[in-house]
Design a protein around this motif. Structure first.
Motif, PDB file in Angstrom:
ATOM      1  N   ALA A 157      44.904  97.482   4.384  1.00 16.47           N
ATOM      2  CA  ALA A 157      44.016  96.320   4.330  1.00 16.47           C
ATOM      3  C   ALA A 157      43.610  95.870   5.729  1.00 16.47           C
ATOM      4  O   ALA A 157      42.451  95.498   5.964  1.00 16.47           O
ATOM      5  CB  ALA A 157      44.713  95.177   3.584  1.00 16.47           C
ATOM      6  N   LYS A 158      44.549  95.930   6.660  1.00 13.42           N
ATOM      7  CA  LYS A 158      44.230  95.542   8.034  1.00 13.42           C
ATOM      8  C   LYS A 158      43.215  96.488   8.659  1.00 13.42           C
ATOM      9  O   LYS A 158      42.245  96.055   9.309  1.00 13.42           O
ATOM     10  CB  LYS A 158      45.507  95.514   8.868  1.00 13.42           C
ATOM     11  N   GLU A 159      43.417  97.793   8.471  1.00 13.97           N
ATOM     12  CA  GLU A 159      42.471  98.770   9.012  1.00 13.97           C
ATOM     13  C   GLU A 159      41.094  98.605   8.385  1.00 13.97           C
ATOM     14  O   GLU A 159      40.070  98.710   9.072  1.00 13.97           O
ATOM     15  CB  GLU A 159      43.005 100.186   8.772  1.00 13.97           C
ATOM     16  N   ALA A 175      50.255  98.990   1.953  1.00 14.06           N
ATOM     17  CA  ALA A 175      49.075  98.201   1.586  1.00 14.06           C
ATOM     18  C   ALA A 175      48.613  97.273   2.699  1.00 14.06           C
ATOM     19  O   ALA A 175      47.407  97.227   3.002  1.00 14.06           O
ATOM     20  CB  ALA A 175      49.364  97.415   0.299  1.00 14.06           C
ATOM     21  N   PRO A 176      49.489  96.502   3.335  1.00 18.48           N
ATOM     22  CA  PRO A 176      49.005  95.632   4.421  1.00 18.48           C
ATOM     23  C   PRO A 176      48.369  96.411   5.560  1.00 18.48           C
ATOM     24  O   PRO A 176      47.383  95.955   6.156  1.00 18.48           O
ATOM     25  CB  PRO A 176      50.285  94.905   4.872  1.00 18.48           C
ATOM     26  N   VAL A 177      48.901  97.588   5.875  1.00 16.53           N
ATOM     27  CA  VAL A 177      48.340  98.391   6.961  1.00 16.53           C
ATOM     28  C   VAL A 177      46.933  98.850   6.604  1.00 16.53           C
ATOM     29  O   VAL A 177      45.993  98.771   7.410  1.00 16.53           O
ATOM     30  CB  VAL A 177      49.259  99.593   7.260  1.00 16.53           C
ATOM     31  N   GLN A 212      39.803  95.824   7.144  1.00 16.67           N
ATOM     32  CA  GLN A 212      39.179  94.618   7.668  1.00 16.67           C
ATOM     33  C   GLN A 212      38.686  94.826   9.095  1.00 16.67           C
ATOM     34  O   GLN A 212      37.608  94.327   9.465  1.00 16.67           O
ATOM     35  CB  GLN A 212      40.189  93.459   7.622  1.00 16.67           C
ATOM     36  N   ARG A 251      53.635  99.360  -1.412  1.00 14.29           N
ATOM     37  CA  ARG A 251      53.688  97.956  -1.007  1.00 14.29           C
ATOM     38  C   ARG A 251      53.800  97.825   0.500  1.00 14.29           C
ATOM     39  O   ARG A 251      53.222  96.928   1.118  1.00 14.29           O
ATOM     40  CB  ARG A 251      54.863  97.263  -1.688  1.00 14.29           C
TER      41      ARG A 251
END
Length: 309
Positions: free
Chosen positions: A91-93, A87-89, A95, A84
C-alpha cells in the motif's frame, strides 16, 4: 493235567471315564474352534508380519485426514500472516507511485500552460508581421486548420461512456481500475477512432476529446485498458466537441456508417452515447504542431508565388 496248553490270562484295562459333555459335541466343537480357519490364517499372517498391534484402517484414515486438515490450516495461517505483513508495504509503494504520478502530471500541466502562453505570444507576433505584408487572413486560417489556434463556434457535443456494469472502478471513481468487467462493455481506442473520423467526414472543422485538440498529427491509441490521445490517458466519460454546422454534423454523423456503428455498440453492448447541437463550443489549441519530417515542396512554393504575384 498235562498236554493241555494254558492260555495266558487276559487283562482288560478299566474303561475310560465318560466326559460329562459327551452329549454336547456340537457345542464343544464350536467353543474349541470359535474362529474360522480363514480368519485364523489371516490373524496368523499378521502376527508373523509384526502388525498385530496396528491401528484399524478406519482410525488410521481419520488420523490422516486430521493431520491433513491441520497442515492445510497451518499453511493458510502462515500465508495470511505473510499477506498481512506485506500489505502495508504494498500500500505504501502504491501510494508513493500515485503521488509521483500526480506530481509529474501537475508539472506537465504547468509546462503546457507555459507553452500555451509562448504560443499565443508567437502567434500574435506572426499575425502582426503577416499583416504588414498583407497575408494576415491566410495565416489565421492555417492556424485554425492546423490546430495551432484556439477556436470557438457552433457545433455538436457528443458524450460517450462505458456500459454501466463497467463504470465502477476500484475506488468508485476510475473504472479503469476494475478487473471484473466485460470486455465488450468498454469503449476502445478503435471505437473512438471511428467516432472522430465520422465527425470529420460529416463536416467538422475542429475536434477535441476531453479538452485534447486533435490535429493531423494526433494519434488515438490504447495502453492496457486506457485510451490515449497524443500519449495522454483519458478517463470516461469521453466528451467530444466538434466545431461546424451543428444540425448538419449531428444528422450526418448519426446517419453515417460510423454513427450507425456507435448505435450498434449501444444496442448490443450497453455503450452509452448522447449527441446534442451547441450554439457555441470552445476548443483549445493543440499542445504541439511541430513538424519534424515534412518539408515544403520548392516547386509548389514557386508556382504559388508566381500565380499570386
Amino acid at each position: 493235567m498235562c498236554g493241555m496248553p494254558q492260555q495266558p490270562p487276559v487283562r482288560s484295562s478299566p474303561p475310560r471315564p465318560r466326559r460329562p459333555d459327551a452329549s454336547m459335541s456340537l457345542i464343544t466343537n464350536v467353543m474349541d474352534h470359535s474362529l474360522d480357519d480363514g480368519y485364523a490364517e489371516a490373524a496368523a499372517r499378521k502376527r508373523s508380519q509384526g502388525i498385530e498391534g496396528g491401528l484399524p484402517k478406519t482410525l488410521r484414515a481419520k488420523l490422516g485426514l486430521a493431520a491433513g486438515l491441520v497442515l492445510a490450516a497451518l499453511v493458510v495461517t502462515v500465508g495470511a500472516a505473510q499477506a498481512r505483513v506485506a500489505a502495508p508495504v504494498v500500500a505504501k509503494e502504491r501510494q508513493e507511485l500515485i503521488d509521483r504520478i500526480d506530481r509529474e502530471t501537475a508539472a506537465a500541466d504547468s509546462l503546457e500552460g507555459d507553452v500555451d502562453k509562448l504560443r499565443d505570444d508567437v502567434g500574435a507576433r506572426q499575425r502582426a508581421a503577416l499583416k504588414q505584408s498583407g497575408g494576415g487572413s491566410g495565416a489565421d486560417l492555417v492556424g485554425i486548420l492546423s490546430g495551432a489556434t484556439a477556436v470557438h463556434g457552433p457545433g455538436v457535443k457528443l458524450v460517450v461512456d462505458d456500459a454501466k456494469e463497467a463504470s465502477t472502478g476500484g475506488d468508485g471513481t476510475n473504472p479503469r481500475e476494475t478487473s471484473g468487467f466485460s470486455d465488450t462493455g468498454r469503449l476502445r481506442d478503435r471505437d473512438m477512432q471511428r467516432v472522430v473520423n465520422g465527425l470529420w467526414a460529416s463536416g467538422a472543422e475542429a475536434v477535441s476529446i476531453n479538452g485534447q485538440r486533435l490535429t493531423a498529427l494526433s494519434a488515438i491509441r490504447a495502453a492496457g485498458d486506457a485510451i490515449l490521445v497524443d500519449n495522454r490517458p483519458l478517463v470516461p466519460p469521453y466528451t467530444v466537441l466538434a466545431v461546424g454546422d451543428g444540425e448538419q454534423l449531428s444528422t450526418g454523423f448519426q446517419n453515417g456508417a460510423d454513427g450507425l456503428y456507435l448505435h450498434a455498440l449501444e444496442q448490443n453492448f450497453g455503450i452509452r452515447a448522447t449527441i446534442s447541437t451547441q450554439g457555441d463550443v470552445r476548443l483549445p489549441a493543440a499542445p504541439s504542431v511541430i513538424v519534424r519530417t515534412a518539408q515544403p515542396n520548392p516547386e509548389k512554393t514557386a508556382k504559388t508565388e508566381k500565380g499570386t504575384s
